[in-house]
Write an enzyme that holds these catalytic residues in place. Structure first.
Site, PDB file in Angstrom:
ATOM      1  N   ASP A 108       3.554  21.390  44.246  1.00  0.00           N
ATOM      2  CA  ASP A 108       2.175  21.300  43.760  1.00  0.00           C
ATOM      3  C   ASP A 108       1.163  21.319  44.887  1.00  0.00           C
ATOM      4  O   ASP A 108       1.495  21.105  46.057  1.00  0.00           O
ATOM      5  CB  ASP A 108       1.981  20.014  42.935  1.00  0.00           C
ATOM      6  CG  ASP A 108       2.187  18.745  43.748  1.00  0.00           C
ATOM      7  OD1 ASP A 108       3.125  18.706  44.564  1.00  0.00           O
ATOM      8  OD2 ASP A 108       1.404  17.790  43.577  1.00  0.00           O
ATOM      9  N   GLU A 121       3.737  15.768  43.940  1.00  0.00           N
ATOM     10  CA  GLU A 121       3.589  14.893  45.101  1.00  0.00           C
ATOM     11  C   GLU A 121       2.158  14.408  45.238  1.00  0.00           C
ATOM     12  O   GLU A 121       1.895  13.253  45.555  1.00  0.00           O
ATOM     13  CB  GLU A 121       4.009  15.642  46.378  1.00  0.00           C
ATOM     14  CG  GLU A 121       4.158  14.765  47.601  1.00  0.00           C
ATOM     15  CD  GLU A 121       2.889  14.624  48.439  1.00  0.00           C
ATOM     16  OE1 GLU A 121       2.878  13.785  49.363  1.00  0.00           O
ATOM     17  OE2 GLU A 121       1.896  15.344  48.183  1.00  0.00           O
TER      18      GLU A 121
HETATM   19 ZN    ZN Z   1       1.820  17.569  50.985  1.00  0.00          ZN
END
Ligand code: ZN
Length: 406
Positions: free
Chosen positions: A78, A172
């Site tokens: 992401d 994340e």
């Molecule tokens: Zn990162």
């Protein structure tokens, strides 16, 4: 495909994560990229498995009988919700110094005055944005680097290696990366996240982190008849804040210094809420900071009455140092891998958290290595092509060092 080609391909996928989403992964674009990466890994001859949560695990089987530690490399799929990652239009600039005009029409300029580290990149090729999106080098540079390293290892039959495990993980940037990460299913004993910044970065320490929600209750009555009755929660909030050192804040601290960060204050006479985050590298002073919050709560309640102030503290993540220290060879090998690539390791604490921190506490010790990019999460993000190539070299060196270790 070389690392640059891969990077330019992956940034075309919109994989922005979304903290307001309840789905896993938080956005489906991450799944689309994961599927493509699965296909690429299989084409390289790896076993790959993509689960319904968007975790892509793959394994390159050892080509020797020697017993070698099961080594993993991780990157996240992401990109940050701080700025759009849709329709990224990367451009390669041969950097000769000075400002870089990102977007003529909108007059968006990457200025060397604002970003003094730019001068370190003179003579290199930089991938930049058009000023309307982030670039996505965080962490697609990491993804591209791992993929390119694996491709190069697979193509060289002489390259002796143990089992190598790859994980590309979702979300994340919204702090959920490791939540559904099944360490056992992954298979590696130890791993590195490829999710750092400039060339040389090697990180195995991060903040201990907690949030503190402070609620202050007042009593509102007509101001004309308020004497000895009204309690103005805004002023009590001021009292609360004044118990904390004005310099013990993000804007006045660096390196190994922790802080209290007052992120938001919303209030009226009746009720005021303060949102703090607490950060500290050291367990003892971290606990001390949390205690301080409780002490201030207590003293203000003694002054204004029980229940006036409530402080709710939640732990967020912990310093991974404690979990990495029993495996310090991880750090030593990473240093050696960089030095072999002609890089001077920059070992600094992360003034934030990483997926690796949470994974370290789930039993997968996981230092973080550089990707070669800078100014993450915004339109001034860029990545050096030479830096990405160095990362590929470091990953390959690490595989070799592990294979040669006893
Ligand atoms: Zn990162």
């Amino acid at each position: 495909m070389n690392v640059l080609e891969r990077f330019l391909k992956y940034v075309k996928y919109d994989t922005m994560s979304d903290e307001n989403s309840e789905t896993i992964p938080t956005t489906m674009g991450q799944m689309v990229l994961a599927k493509e990466l699965k296909k690429e890994l299989e084409e390289l001859g790896l076993e790959a498995n993509l689960d319904e949560n968007g975790y892509l695990f793959a394994k390159l089987a050892a080509n020797t009988d020697k017993k070698i530690k099961k080594l993993g490399f991780l990157a996240h799929l992401d990109t940050s919700p701080d700025m759009s990652g849709k329709n990224v239009k990367p451009r390669i600039v041969k950097y000769v110094g000075g400002d870089i005009l990102l977007n003529e029409e909108l007059n968006i300029i990457l200025k060397d005055n604002d970003f003094p580290s730019l001068k370190e990149y003179i003579g290199q090729n930089l991938v930049v944005t058009d000023g309307t999106t982030l670039l996505g080098a965080d962490d697609k540079a990491g993804v591209a680097e791992i993929m390119a390293a694996i491709e190069s290892i697979v193509e060289n039959e002489e390259f002796i290696h143990g089992d190598i495990f790859i994980a590309f993980t979702p979300d994340e940037e919204v702090g959920r990366g490791p939540h559904k990460f099944d360490v056992e299913a992954f298979g590696a004993e130890i791993a590195y996240t490829i999710d750092g910044g400039p060339v040389g970065e090697l990180q195995f320490e991060n903040f201990n982190a907690a949030s503190a929600k402070v609620k202050i209750k007042g009593r509102n009555v007509h101001p004309g008849t308020a004497k000895d009755i009204m309690i103005n929660s805004i002023f009590i909030a001021k009292d609360f804040m004044e118990n904390f050192d004005r310099n013990d804040t993000p804007e006045h601290t660096e390196k190994y210094e922790g802080f209290f960060h007052l992120n938001e204050i919303v209030g009226d006479v009746e009720e005021t809420n303060l949102d703090y985050i607490i950060r500290d590298f050291f367990e003892e002073s971290f606990e001390g900071r949390k205690q301080k919050m409780k002490d201030v709560e207590k003293s203000l309640n003694e002054k204004y009455g029980e229940g006036t102030v409530t402080v709710e503290i939640k732990d967020q993540y912990q310093n991974m140092k404690k979990m990495v220290e029993p495996h310090m060879y991880l750090v030593d090998y990473a240093r050696a891998a960089m030095e072999e690539a002609g890089i001077k390791p920059i070992v600094e604490p992360i003034r934030g958290g990483t997926d690796g921190a949470q994974l370290s506490y789930k039993g997968l010790p996981c230092p973080n290595l550089f990707t070669g990019g800078e100014n993450y999460h915004g339109k001034f993000e860029f990545v050096s092509v030479q830096g990405m190539e160095k990362s590929v070299e470091v990953i390959k060196n690490l595989v070799r060092i592990f294979a040669n270790a006893n």
